[in-house]
Scaffold this active site. Sequence first.
Site, PDB file in Angstrom:
ATOM      1  N   TYR A 145       0.854  -1.186   0.000  1.00 58.68           N
ATOM      2  CA  TYR A 145       0.000   0.000   0.000  1.00 58.68           C
ATOM      3  C   TYR A 145       0.887   1.232   0.000  1.00 58.68           C
ATOM      4  O   TYR A 145       1.778   1.371   0.831  1.00 58.68           O
ATOM      5  CB  TYR A 145      -0.887  -0.010   1.247  1.00 58.68           C
ATOM      6  CG  TYR A 145      -1.816   1.170   1.361  1.00 58.68           C
ATOM      7  CD1 TYR A 145      -2.921   1.300   0.519  1.00 58.68           C
ATOM      8  CD2 TYR A 145      -1.600   2.154   2.321  1.00 58.68           C
ATOM      9  CE1 TYR A 145      -3.784   2.375   0.629  1.00 58.68           C
ATOM     10  CE2 TYR A 145      -2.463   3.235   2.443  1.00 58.68           C
ATOM     11  CZ  TYR A 145      -3.556   3.343   1.600  1.00 58.68           C
ATOM     12  OH  TYR A 145      -4.404   4.411   1.715  1.00 58.68           O
ATOM     13  N   ASP A 240       9.359   3.024  -0.375  1.00 58.29           N
ATOM     14  CA  ASP A 240       8.298   3.662   0.396  1.00 58.29           C
ATOM     15  C   ASP A 240       8.542   3.352   1.865  1.00 58.29           C
ATOM     16  O   ASP A 240       8.233   2.266   2.351  1.00 58.29           O
ATOM     17  CB  ASP A 240       6.937   3.136  -0.056  1.00 58.29           C
ATOM     18  CG  ASP A 240       5.787   3.762   0.728  1.00 58.29           C
ATOM     19  OD1 ASP A 240       6.049   4.490   1.700  1.00 58.29           O
ATOM     20  OD2 ASP A 240       4.627   3.517   0.359  1.00 58.29           O
ATOM     21  N   LYS A 268       4.412  10.301   8.593  1.00 58.47           N
ATOM     22  CA  LYS A 268       4.175  11.095   9.795  1.00 58.47           C
ATOM     23  C   LYS A 268       5.202  10.918  10.897  1.00 58.47           C
ATOM     24  O   LYS A 268       5.226  11.706  11.843  1.00 58.47           O
ATOM     25  CB  LYS A 268       2.765  10.833  10.317  1.00 58.47           C
ATOM     26  CG  LYS A 268       2.397   9.360  10.391  1.00 58.47           C
ATOM     27  CD  LYS A 268       0.882   9.176  10.437  1.00 58.47           C
ATOM     28  CE  LYS A 268       0.493   7.709  10.331  1.00 58.47           C
ATOM     29  NZ  LYS A 268       0.741   7.144   8.988  1.00 58.47           N
TER      30      LYS A 268
END
Length: 430
Positions: A145, A240, A268
């Site tokens: 994802y 990623d 984050k």
Amino acid sequence: MMTTTKSEELFARAVEKIPGGVNSPVRAFKSVGGNPVFIERGENAHFWDVDGNEYIDYVMSWGPLILGHAHHEVTLAIQEAASRGASYGAPTKIEVKMAELICSMVPSVEMVRMVNSGTEATMSAIRLARAYTKKKKIIKFEGCYHGHGDSFLIKAGSGALTLGVPSSPGVPDETAALTLNAVYNDLASVEKMIAENSGDIAAIIVEPVAANMGVVVPAEGFLKGLRDLATQHNVVLIFDEVLTGFRLSAGGAQERFGVRADLVTMGKVIGGGLPVGAYGGKREIMQLVAPSGPMYQAGTLSGNPLAMTAGFAALSILKRKPIIYEQLEAKAKFLAENFREAASDAGVAVQVNHIDSLITVFFTENPVLNYADAITSDTEKYGKFFHAMLNEGVYLPPAQFEAMFVSTAHTQKDLDKTVDAFKKAIQAVK
């Protein structure tokens, strides 16, 4: 049995005004059954819901809270920054310091651009790879994802996998056709796609440790093989690291595995838990980003002082205290080993995948090495297990295909209580 009356009342109100009652699908408890608990506050490795129930938290805001909830240094930094203003829409000193810190910690990152989320980071990295190579197609991996950008919602992981919707309405066929799905841990599938699309692959994007179909560890040589293929065929290799960045090591997966990517995306964690993201990499590629180059990407709140200040405080702690990573690994290893032993004693077939501070308990007899293996997991059993753990005061990811995250704030008492809860909860799935 804990009381959740106030959470139920809030959820009933929420579904009237918010799609599904939540602002991100996995929060809805849809795959585990029941309704979500609403959280009121967090401290260290614990949080409390609106009914006053206390939980040991292993979601940790889906990864970024490596130091736990409301860490005093991070909280103080946020308070001080907020007292000076939340955002200016103009450059600040802390943006420069943060960029310098990231470049000093993450191998291969010579320049970095701040954005507002992990999804923004991956979308921008793909656009940049296409601009750099002047090619169109990308290769991703089944079950990985990379946010909710159109290019990524084809056999995606995380909430899309949990809900049984590996692709999404609203994604044009023309866009989907530009995304090719290889098999994680299978270099031959990547080689085949490159050969079949000769000269048209702009990028390979991969979670160096897959964590959105549950934790799946890269096989020996897999990441290096991707690096070699990307170099050979003039393809941009994108790691990623929205979940693995600064969690596997101070330099992320690149440092952990000794493999260098061309571009890296971050989430984050670089905001100490506040909304933020970034993408960075080789100078020759990053200089194509506007305003130094023609590849356009912008954001009013990108590099906002609250997120930058919080992230600078958190990452500075990780950089100056490398022993943190040994401690995280030891805690997660303790849980993983005890989970395996307890499941075996109970006669319940599970696979406990674990690397550093990430863990997933899969309810399957088969080793989980890729997407096809992951989806053999019994999600009904996981749902029963999840609620049994919740009733014991342990908050796990409310979906089978997600990772548990261990923090520096988890104490041995927390770990022991979690193992005791596991021993009770595993009986619920027999």
